[in-house]
Scaffold this motif. Structure first.
Motif, PDB file in Angstrom:
ATOM      1  N   VAL A  74      -3.029   5.377  10.004  1.00 30.95           N
ATOM      2  CA  VAL A  74      -4.408   4.874  10.070  1.00 30.95           C
ATOM      3  C   VAL A  74      -4.655   4.224  11.427  1.00 30.95           C
ATOM      4  O   VAL A  74      -5.682   4.454  12.073  1.00 30.95           O
ATOM      5  CB  VAL A  74      -4.678   3.871   8.927  1.00 30.95           C
ATOM      6  CG1 VAL A  74      -6.008   3.161   9.140  1.00 30.95           C
ATOM      7  CG2 VAL A  74      -4.676   4.569   7.586  1.00 30.95           C
ATOM      8  N   PRO A  84     -11.179   5.660   9.750  1.00 28.20           N
ATOM      9  CA  PRO A  84     -10.523   5.140  10.949  1.00 28.20           C
ATOM     10  C   PRO A  84     -11.059   5.760  12.236  1.00 28.20           C
ATOM     11  O   PRO A  84     -11.088   5.105  13.267  1.00 28.20           O
ATOM     12  CB  PRO A  84      -9.046   5.488  10.733  1.00 28.20           C
ATOM     13  CG  PRO A  84      -9.001   6.415   9.591  1.00 28.20           C
ATOM     14  CD  PRO A  84     -10.225   6.182   8.781  1.00 28.20           C
ATOM     15  N   LEU A 133      -9.354  -2.826  12.554  1.00 20.54           N
ATOM     16  CA  LEU A 133      -8.584  -2.497  11.349  1.00 20.54           C
ATOM     17  C   LEU A 133      -8.248  -3.797  10.631  1.00 20.54           C
ATOM     18  O   LEU A 133      -7.622  -4.680  11.213  1.00 20.54           O
ATOM     19  CB  LEU A 133      -7.306  -1.750  11.747  1.00 20.54           C
ATOM     20  CG  LEU A 133      -6.293  -1.461  10.640  1.00 20.54           C
ATOM     21  CD1 LEU A 133      -6.891  -0.582   9.563  1.00 20.54           C
ATOM     22  CD2 LEU A 133      -5.056  -0.786  11.217  1.00 20.54           C
ATOM     23  N   VAL A 137      -6.093  -5.396   7.737  1.00 21.66           N
ATOM     24  CA  VAL A 137      -4.961  -5.063   6.880  1.00 21.66           C
ATOM     25  C   VAL A 137      -4.735  -6.198   5.897  1.00 21.66           C
ATOM     26  O   VAL A 137      -4.698  -7.365   6.276  1.00 21.66           O
ATOM     27  CB  VAL A 137      -3.682  -4.839   7.707  1.00 21.66           C
ATOM     28  CG1 VAL A 137      -2.596  -4.253   6.833  1.00 21.66           C
ATOM     29  CG2 VAL A 137      -3.956  -3.933   8.869  1.00 21.66           C
ATOM     30  N   LEU A 173       0.198   3.205   7.186  1.00 25.86           N
ATOM     31  CA  LEU A 173      -0.457   2.184   8.010  1.00 25.86           C
ATOM     32  C   LEU A 173      -0.469   2.616   9.470  1.00 25.86           C
ATOM     33  O   LEU A 173      -1.493   2.533  10.152  1.00 25.86           O
ATOM     34  CB  LEU A 173       0.271   0.846   7.850  1.00 25.86           C
ATOM     35  CG  LEU A 173      -0.238  -0.295   8.742  1.00 25.86           C
ATOM     36  CD1 LEU A 173      -1.689  -0.615   8.412  1.00 25.86           C
ATOM     37  CD2 LEU A 173       0.627  -1.525   8.574  1.00 25.86           C
ATOM     38  N   PHE A 188      -7.643  -1.509   5.287  1.00 25.44           N
ATOM     39  CA  PHE A 188      -6.487  -0.832   4.684  1.00 25.44           C
ATOM     40  C   PHE A 188      -5.702  -1.814   3.832  1.00 25.44           C
ATOM     41  O   PHE A 188      -5.298  -2.871   4.300  1.00 25.44           O
ATOM     42  CB  PHE A 188      -5.594  -0.221   5.766  1.00 25.44           C
ATOM     43  CG  PHE A 188      -4.448   0.553   5.190  1.00 25.44           C
ATOM     44  CD1 PHE A 188      -4.674   1.715   4.466  1.00 25.44           C
ATOM     45  CD2 PHE A 188      -3.142   0.112   5.338  1.00 25.44           C
ATOM     46  CE1 PHE A 188      -3.626   2.428   3.911  1.00 25.44           C
ATOM     47  CE2 PHE A 188      -2.085   0.825   4.784  1.00 25.44           C
ATOM     48  CZ  PHE A 188      -2.333   1.989   4.073  1.00 25.44           C
ATOM     49  N   ASP A 189      -5.506  -1.443   2.580  1.00 25.71           N
ATOM     50  CA  ASP A 189      -4.786  -2.286   1.638  1.00 25.71           C
ATOM     51  C   ASP A 189      -3.357  -1.769   1.520  1.00 25.71           C
ATOM     52  O   ASP A 189      -3.127  -0.682   1.021  1.00 25.71           O
ATOM     53  CB  ASP A 189      -5.502  -2.205   0.281  1.00 25.71           C
ATOM     54  CG  ASP A 189      -4.769  -2.973  -0.786  1.00 25.71           C
ATOM     55  OD1 ASP A 189      -3.737  -3.591  -0.472  1.00 25.71           O
ATOM     56  OD2 ASP A 189      -5.245  -2.946  -1.942  1.00 25.71           O
ATOM     57  N   CYS A 190      -2.393  -2.553   2.016  1.00 25.63           N
ATOM     58  CA  CYS A 190      -0.991  -2.114   1.987  1.00 25.63           C
ATOM     59  C   CYS A 190      -0.331  -2.348   0.644  1.00 25.63           C
ATOM     60  O   CYS A 190       0.867  -2.142   0.517  1.00 25.63           O
ATOM     61  CB  CYS A 190      -0.189  -2.889   3.025  1.00 25.63           C
ATOM     62  SG  CYS A 190      -0.436  -2.328   4.672  1.00 25.63           S
ATOM     63  N   ASN A 226       4.757   2.476   2.596  1.00 24.11           N
ATOM     64  CA  ASN A 226       3.403   2.665   3.142  1.00 24.11           C
ATOM     65  C   ASN A 226       3.321   2.359   4.633  1.00 24.11           C
ATOM     66  O   ASN A 226       2.252   2.441   5.228  1.00 24.11           O
ATOM     67  CB  ASN A 226       2.370   1.850   2.353  1.00 24.11           C
ATOM     68  CG  ASN A 226       2.596   0.368   2.431  1.00 24.11           C
ATOM     69  OD1 ASN A 226       3.193  -0.113   3.387  1.00 24.11           O
ATOM     70  ND2 ASN A 226       2.123  -0.365   1.446  1.00 24.11           N
TER      71      ASN A 226
END
Lengths: 151, 284
Positions: A73, A50, A56, A58, A70, A17-19, A66
């Motif tokens: 997810v 997910p 996960l 990050v 997050l 996951f790209d914040c 976001n």
């Protein structure tokens, strides 16, 4: 149960996951999949879902916009799960830590198990972080079982 | 005896084949690749995960899918009717689609729609292949088809070569290999997340995986029927076919469902028809 616990360490599926990263760390995460590093030899798959994932990853700075995504997810990953924060931004906020819109680190939002420092984190460091995370599955399972007993 | 063997050995061989597939795929891509036992590790891990469901109906459909996949392989091993086997296989596939449709996730929905398209593409071809076998051997029963080839020492491949060619495409669609991996990308493709499998997790995903191994065994069983004069010829044909599938998977790009339907119905049905008509006239 030994068989299942062994398999856990041998088949960690990863969701990334790209914040809101500069994409530096993301490119390094994807570099782990290339023939040079080939994380699939450890059974690691970049699964992109997910609900199927165990770990996960990050990257980037979390911000109030976001944060909700997050957490969503994170909550969709079934137990036992491990969170690895990759890069300076997701560990502490990095050089953006003082910005008005930045939360100083992913661990303010969700529990983080492994911190991988670096800007950008090298692929070797990311693989190391994931392997460290594997060692945490034991603790997680113990916690899961005690929760089940509590119910 | 054969039933127990099919239920126990089916997924073990199917899983090993999947592991070999992943290893060869990795080698073709210049990677080292996971261990051969990797699919089993994946399944055992999934069994140990938390049970995460959207609704109880999902569980029913997953179990139905697994049961019908098992049943179709058992029927095949018992030498039963091919049409019945295809029917049972389709019911299982339908259950999978219903399970995916029972959730409101758009990825799962799109995946289910595409799965229906895949079933629509390969089902008529499978039936025509079975009809072809019937025209040659005079029976739909697997045991009769095999005994016909043994007694006449005449492999079906010689009289139904075009049907076999079409079966390659059917297998590619059924096993969701590239270029037809449109309903659920295997490996690391994530166009619609995981398509039909998106909303299944933990032990239920493990069941789907095992059901997939049963289906793989059944599909390879179909291939074996084309050269069943001696068991080692059948095994050789299956191995060749499987290697060809892996090669196809790694050398082709994914197509859209329109392409799939056009090629399966246009190319597939025409080739089968030519083969069957030619056979009819030669025999007459």
């Amino acid at each position: 149960m030994g068989l299942i616990n062994n398999s856990r360490a041998k088949s960690p599926w990863v969701v990334h996951f790209d914040c809101g990263s500069c994409n530096g760390c993301d490119i390094e995460v994807l570099a782990c999949l290339t023939p040079l590093y080939d994380i699939e030899r450890f059974g690691i798959l970049n699964i992109g879902n997910p609900k199927h994932a165990d770990i996960l990853l990050v990257t980037g700075t979390v911000n109030p916009r976001n944060e909700r995504v997050l957490r969503n997810v994170y909550e969709q990953i079934p137990e036992p799960k491990v969170v690895v924060a990759i890069g300076a931004c997701s560990c502490t906020g990095g050089i953006f830590a003082d910005c008005y819109n930045v939360i100083q680190g992913v661990d303010k939002v969700i529990p983080v198990d492994v911190y991988v420092p670096g800007c950008a984190a090298r692929p070797e460091a990311i693989i190391d972080g994931v392997v460290l995370g594997l060692a945490k599955f034991g603790e997680k399972v113990a916690k899961m079982n005690s929760k089940a007993v509590g119910k | 005896m054969m039933v127990v063997l099919a239920i126990v050995l089916g997924p073990i061989i199917g899983g090993l084949l999947t592991g070999i597939d992943r290893k060869i795929t990795a080698r073709i891509q210049g990677r080292f690749g996971p261990p051969i036992m990797q699919p089993f590790y994946d399944v055992f891990k999934l069994i140990g995960k938390e049970k995460f469901i959207n609704n109880k109906v999902q569980i029913v459909y997953v179990i139905t899918y697994l049961f019908f996949a098992m049943l179709s392989l058992v029927l095949f091993v018992m030498g039963q009717d091919l049409i019945a086997i295809i029917f049972v296989l389709t019911v299982g596939g339908g259950a999978m689609v219903m399970g995916a449709l029972s959730v409101r996730s758009p990825y799962s929905q799109v995946g289910a729609q595409r799965e229906i398209m895949q079933m629509l593409a390969y089902d008529p071809l499978l039936i025509i292949a079975a009809v072809g076998m019937f025209m040659v051997t005079g029976s739909f029963k697997v045991s009769d088809i095999i005994s016909y080839q043994i007694t006449h020492n005449a492999p079906l491949l010689y009289v139904l070569p075009l049907v076999f060619l079409v079966l390659i495409e059917v297998l590619t669609i059924k096993m969701r290999k590239s270029p037809f991996d449109i309903s659920a990308g295997q490996h690391a493709h994530q166009e619609i997340v995981r398509g039909v499998h998106t909303e299944f997790s933990g032990p239920y995903l493990a069941m789907i995986e095992v059901a997939h191994w049963y289906e793989l065994m059944l599909a390879l069983g179909f291939v074996a029927l084309f050269f069943a004069t001696q068991w080692y010829f059948a095994v050789a044909l299956v191995v060749l076919m499987y290697l060809l599938e892996i090669l196809l998977d790694n050398t082709t790009a994914r197509l859209t469902w329109r392409w799939m339907l056009k090629s399966a119905w246009g190319f597939g049905i025409v080739l089968c028809a030519i083969n069957l008509i030619a056979f009819y006239f030669i025999q007459a």
